[in-house]
Design a protein around this motif. Structure first.
Motif, PDB file in Angstrom:
ATOM      1  N   GLY A  12       0.836  -1.155   0.000  1.00  0.00           N
ATOM      2  CA  GLY A  12       0.000   0.000   0.000  1.00  0.00           C
ATOM      3  C   GLY A  12       0.881   1.217   0.000  1.00  0.00           C
ATOM      4  O   GLY A  12       2.054   1.146   0.118  1.00  0.00           O
ATOM      5  N   LYS A  13       0.344   2.425  -0.073  1.00  0.00           N
ATOM      6  CA  LYS A  13       1.083   3.660  -0.070  1.00  0.00           C
ATOM      7  C   LYS A  13       0.102   4.757   0.170  1.00  0.00           C
ATOM      8  O   LYS A  13      -0.913   4.843  -0.467  1.00  0.00           O
ATOM      9  N   THR A  14       0.426   5.629   1.081  1.00  0.00           N
ATOM     10  CA  THR A  14      -0.446   6.763   1.298  1.00  0.00           C
ATOM     11  C   THR A  14       0.196   7.999   0.728  1.00  0.00           C
ATOM     12  O   THR A  14       1.363   8.262   0.976  1.00  0.00           O
ATOM     13  N   VAL A  15      -0.514   8.729  -0.071  1.00  0.00           N
ATOM     14  CA  VAL A  15       0.036   9.921  -0.713  1.00  0.00           C
ATOM     15  C   VAL A  15      -0.857  11.104  -0.396  1.00  0.00           C
ATOM     16  O   VAL A  15      -1.940  11.235  -0.935  1.00  0.00           O
ATOM     17  N   SER A  16      -0.410  11.948   0.504  1.00  0.00           N
ATOM     18  CA  SER A  16      -1.158  13.154   0.830  1.00  0.00           C
ATOM     19  C   SER A  16      -0.657  14.287  -0.058  1.00  0.00           C
ATOM     20  O   SER A  16       0.288  14.130  -0.817  1.00  0.00           O
ATOM     21  N   ASP A 228       4.076  11.837   6.977  1.00  0.00           N
ATOM     22  CA  ASP A 228       3.685  10.700   6.130  1.00  0.00           C
ATOM     23  C   ASP A 228       4.645   9.529   6.275  1.00  0.00           C
ATOM     24  O   ASP A 228       4.915   8.807   5.316  1.00  0.00           O
ATOM     25  N   GLY A 229       5.180   9.333   7.478  1.00  0.00           N
ATOM     26  CA  GLY A 229       6.076   8.226   7.761  1.00  0.00           C
ATOM     27  C   GLY A 229       7.536   8.503   7.501  1.00  0.00           C
ATOM     28  O   GLY A 229       8.412   7.708   7.882  1.00  0.00           O
ATOM     29  N   HIS A 230       7.865   9.636   6.868  1.00  0.00           N
ATOM     30  CA  HIS A 230       9.260   9.937   6.523  1.00  0.00           C
ATOM     31  C   HIS A 230      10.137  10.125   7.755  1.00  0.00           C
ATOM     32  O   HIS A 230      11.346   9.872   7.696  1.00  0.00           O
ATOM     33  N   SER A 231       9.566  10.565   8.857  1.00  0.00           N
ATOM     34  CA  SER A 231      10.368  10.820  10.063  1.00  0.00           C
ATOM     35  C   SER A 231      10.973   9.555  10.639  1.00  0.00           C
ATOM     36  O   SER A 231      11.942   9.612  11.403  1.00  0.00           O
ATOM     37  N   ILE A 232      10.450   8.389  10.264  1.00  0.00           N
ATOM     38  CA  ILE A 232      10.993   7.127  10.768  1.00  0.00           C
ATOM     39  C   ILE A 232      11.427   6.216   9.615  1.00  0.00           C
ATOM     40  O   ILE A 232      11.517   5.001   9.774  1.00  0.00           O
ATOM     41  N   GLY A 233      11.683   6.806   8.465  1.00  0.00           N
ATOM     42  CA  GLY A 233      12.155   6.020   7.336  1.00  0.00           C
ATOM     43  C   GLY A 233      11.098   5.110   6.740  1.00  0.00           C
ATOM     44  O   GLY A 233      11.423   4.036   6.227  1.00  0.00           O
ATOM     45  N   PHE A 269      -4.544  15.471  10.772  1.00  0.00           N
ATOM     46  CA  PHE A 269      -5.567  14.528  10.331  1.00  0.00           C
ATOM     47  C   PHE A 269      -6.366  15.055   9.136  1.00  0.00           C
ATOM     48  O   PHE A 269      -6.752  14.276   8.261  1.00  0.00           O
ATOM     49  N   VAL A 270      -6.606  16.344   9.097  1.00  0.00           N
ATOM     50  CA  VAL A 270      -7.273  16.924   7.929  1.00  0.00           C
ATOM     51  C   VAL A 270      -6.396  16.733   6.693  1.00  0.00           C
ATOM     52  O   VAL A 270      -6.892  16.434   5.602  1.00  0.00           O
ATOM     53  N   GLU A 271      -5.092  16.890   6.850  1.00  0.00           N
ATOM     54  CA  GLU A 271      -4.166  16.663   5.742  1.00  0.00           C
ATOM     55  C   GLU A 271      -4.286  15.231   5.214  1.00  0.00           C
ATOM     56  O   GLU A 271      -4.266  14.995   4.003  1.00  0.00           O
ATOM     57  N   GLN A 272      -4.460  14.263   6.116  1.00  0.00           N
ATOM     58  CA  GLN A 272      -4.530  12.868   5.715  1.00  0.00           C
ATOM     59  C   GLN A 272      -5.856  12.493   5.050  1.00  0.00           C
ATOM     60  O   GLN A 272      -5.967  11.424   4.460  1.00  0.00           O
ATOM     61  N   LEU A 273      -6.837  13.381   5.114  1.00  0.00           N
ATOM     62  CA  LEU A 273      -8.086  13.126   4.390  1.00  0.00           C
ATOM     63  C   LEU A 273      -7.854  13.121   2.893  1.00  0.00           C
ATOM     64  O   LEU A 273      -8.670  12.608   2.124  1.00  0.00           O
ATOM     65  N   ASP A 274      -6.739  13.706   2.441  1.00  0.00           N
ATOM     66  CA  ASP A 274      -6.387  13.727   1.029  1.00  0.00           C
ATOM     67  C   ASP A 274      -5.552  12.525   0.616  1.00  0.00           C
ATOM     68  O   ASP A 274      -5.077  12.456  -0.524  1.00  0.00           O
ATOM     69  N   SER A 275      -5.353  11.587   1.530  1.00  0.00           N
ATOM     70  CA  SER A 275      -4.586  10.388   1.195  1.00  0.00           C
ATOM     71  C   SER A 275      -5.259   9.625   0.064  1.00  0.00           C
ATOM     72  O   SER A 275      -6.479   9.700  -0.143  1.00  0.00           O
ATOM     73  N   SER A 276      -4.482   8.861  -0.677  1.00  0.00           N
ATOM     74  CA  SER A 276      -5.027   8.025  -1.736  1.00  0.00           C
ATOM     75  C   SER A 276      -5.516   6.683  -1.203  1.00  0.00           C
ATOM     76  O   SER A 276      -6.052   5.871  -1.958  1.00  0.00           O
ATOM     77  N   ASP A 277      -5.333   6.437   0.091  1.00  0.00           N
ATOM     78  CA  ASP A 277      -5.709   5.156   0.686  1.00  0.00           C
ATOM     79  C   ASP A 277      -6.893   5.328   1.629  1.00  0.00           C
ATOM     80  O   ASP A 277      -6.874   6.175   2.537  1.00  0.00           O
ATOM     81  N   ALA A 278      -7.935   4.502   1.461  1.00  0.00           N
ATOM     82  CA  ALA A 278      -9.161   4.633   2.249  1.00  0.00           C
ATOM     83  C   ALA A 278      -8.938   4.362   3.737  1.00  0.00           C
ATOM     84  O   ALA A 278      -9.557   5.001   4.585  1.00  0.00           O
ATOM     85  N   THR A 279      -8.034   3.420   4.075  1.00  0.00           N
ATOM     86  CA  THR A 279      -7.822   3.118   5.492  1.00  0.00           C
ATOM     87  C   THR A 279      -7.200   4.304   6.222  1.00  0.00           C
ATOM     88  O   THR A 279      -7.534   4.569   7.385  1.00  0.00           O
TER      89      THR A 279
END
Length: 448
Positions: A12-16, A228-233, A269-279
């Protein structure tokens, strides 16, 4: 110990948009073989979305459930109903195998950890493990630290989580904190990172931590979400980002005053509403609903009602305590409502039919709670002809002996989901016997 539990539970991949601009040794006995076979069944690191059909789970009504995949078959196997001396003997053997690392292989430890998780999930075994905690936890953490194999590490992290749910101890939090954060930040395995995030959330919740310590862990999770997960690689890794959002919400149910933490959390969390992943979108939306719910609290006995009638939920106050708005949750609320409306009726061809249905169902609930923060999930506006009032939240969780719990608040749903992520098909067993679980979701618990 009871005081420690109360301390933890009361408090999977989340893209905000931001990211767009940038994966056995043979058993020695029949009982051991049976446990190994069951333990090796696939158990996901996080529960599926809460929209699965009733037939998949059978515990939640109103079309709301989780798919537990193979775990329910595992718990239905014959060792669950076997005499207590059989599974207790097996558990004792597995604990000794975990503790005595010098005589074990990587594959042997992985099998023992899986069997241990299975047995603690299927049975409430507090008395069996409480005297072994001092040896068990360090041994489990060694498997986490060594990362000899991805499967052993993930199994060890699940073992740590189920251990603290079975026997809460502030010692576990102190022993595990550094290693869990190190695994989250430094491991190259996304499976290990995800399992460590869930384990850290569980250990923090049940480890008797202070409010300040809990908030520090929530800040750590929020940083992962914001980046978006970048802070922990783990840039744009769906499972990692989703786990961080979920565990943040789980821990937030313990915090009484969320006013200061609300603004940065809402932005993330509002930023993550634009993710491409429904979960990712759904997890973020459920946290938004929780934050709106927490902006209303009961009017104190010695407190005068606010002068602005819009700050009082009149409908909720008819049959219950007067609920009063304490602060604004989000500055651009009109824009948020527009986004939620779009997600509640999304029709893009790039989204699967299943995801569309899931998004529509969830975001109707979330939008309703943003507009009316005292309304929980699955709130029905239809009017009961007998009472003249709305039917209200229609989500219930069925337990044994004909009982059921009404999930009429978002904090209840967050806790139920958090516990199900760890206990999965063993939730009912622990709900009936484990005081920790009953304290987390008792009948009639007041709004936090």
């Amino acid at each position: 110990m009871h005081d420690l539990r109360r301390q933890a539970l009361e408090s999977g991949k989340t893209v905000s948009r931001k990211a767009r601009s940038k994966q056995a040794s043979a058993a020695s006995s029949r009982a051991s073989s049976r446990a190994n076979s069951a333990a090796n069944s696939r158990v996901p690191s996080r529960a599926a979305s809460r929209q699965a059909s009733d037939e998949e789970d059978g515990n939640l009504s109103d079309g709301t459930a989780w798919s537990t995949n193979s775990i329910d078959d595992v718990l239905a196997s014959d060792d669950v109903d076997s005499p207590s001396d059989v599974w207790r003997t097996e558990l004792g053997d597995r604990m000794e195998q975990i503790i005595d690392r010098k005589r074990s292989s990587n594959q042997g430890r992985e099998e023992s950890l899986r069997a241990y998780v299975h047995l603690l999930t299927a049975h409430y075994a507090k008395e069996d493990i409480e005297n072994k905690i001092g040896e068990l936890v360090p041994a489990i953490l060694k498997s986490v630290k060594s990362e000899t194999s991805e499967k052993e590490t993930a199994s060890a992290l699940k073992a740590l989580a189920i251990t603290v749910i079975t026997e809460p101890s502030e010692d576990i939090y102190e022993m595990a904190l550094h290693q869990l954060k190190r695994t989250i930040s430094d491991s190259e395995s996304m499976l290990a990172k995800t399992a460590a995030i869930h384990a850290l959330g569980t250990v923090t919740f049940y480890g008797g931590t202070s409010v300040e310590e809990t908030q520090e862990i929530m800040d750590f999770f929020l940083e992962i979400v914001e980046s978006d997960g970048h802070s922990i690689g783990a840039g744009d890794e769906v499972d990692v980002v989703t786990a961080s959002i979920e565990e943040w919400g789980f821990l937030a149910t313990q915090i009484e005053d969320m006013e200061d933490a609300t603004e940065p959390a809402m932005e993330a969390f509002v930023e993550q509403l634009d993710s491409s992943d429904a979960t990712v979108q759904i997890a973020a939306g459920e946290n938004i609903a929780l934050l709106y719910e927490k902006s209303y609290t009961e009017l104190e006995e010695d407190e005068d009602p606010p002068s602005d009638v819009e700050d009082i939920d009149e409908e909720e106050s008819i049959s219950g305590p007067k609920m009063v708005k304490r602060y604004n949750v989000y500055r651009q609320e009109w824009q948020l409502k527009h986004t939620l409306e779009e997600l509640a009726k999304v029709s893009s061809r790039t989204i699967s039919k299943k995801d569309k249905k899931t998004l529509h169902s969830n975001f109707r609930d979330i939008l309703n709670s943003v507009e009316n923060p005292t309304r929980g999930p699955r709130y029905q506006k239809a009017v009961d002809k007998e009472t003249g009032r709305h039917y209200g939240s229609r989500m219930t969780f069925r337990i044994h002996h004909g009982g059921e719990m009404k999930i009429d608040r978002w904090w209840k749903l967050h806790r139920l989901q958090g516990l199900r992520r760890i206990l999965q098909g063993g939730f009912i067993v622990h709900y009936e016997h484990n005081e920790v679980i009953l304290d987390s979701l008792p009948y009639g618990l007041p709004i936090i």
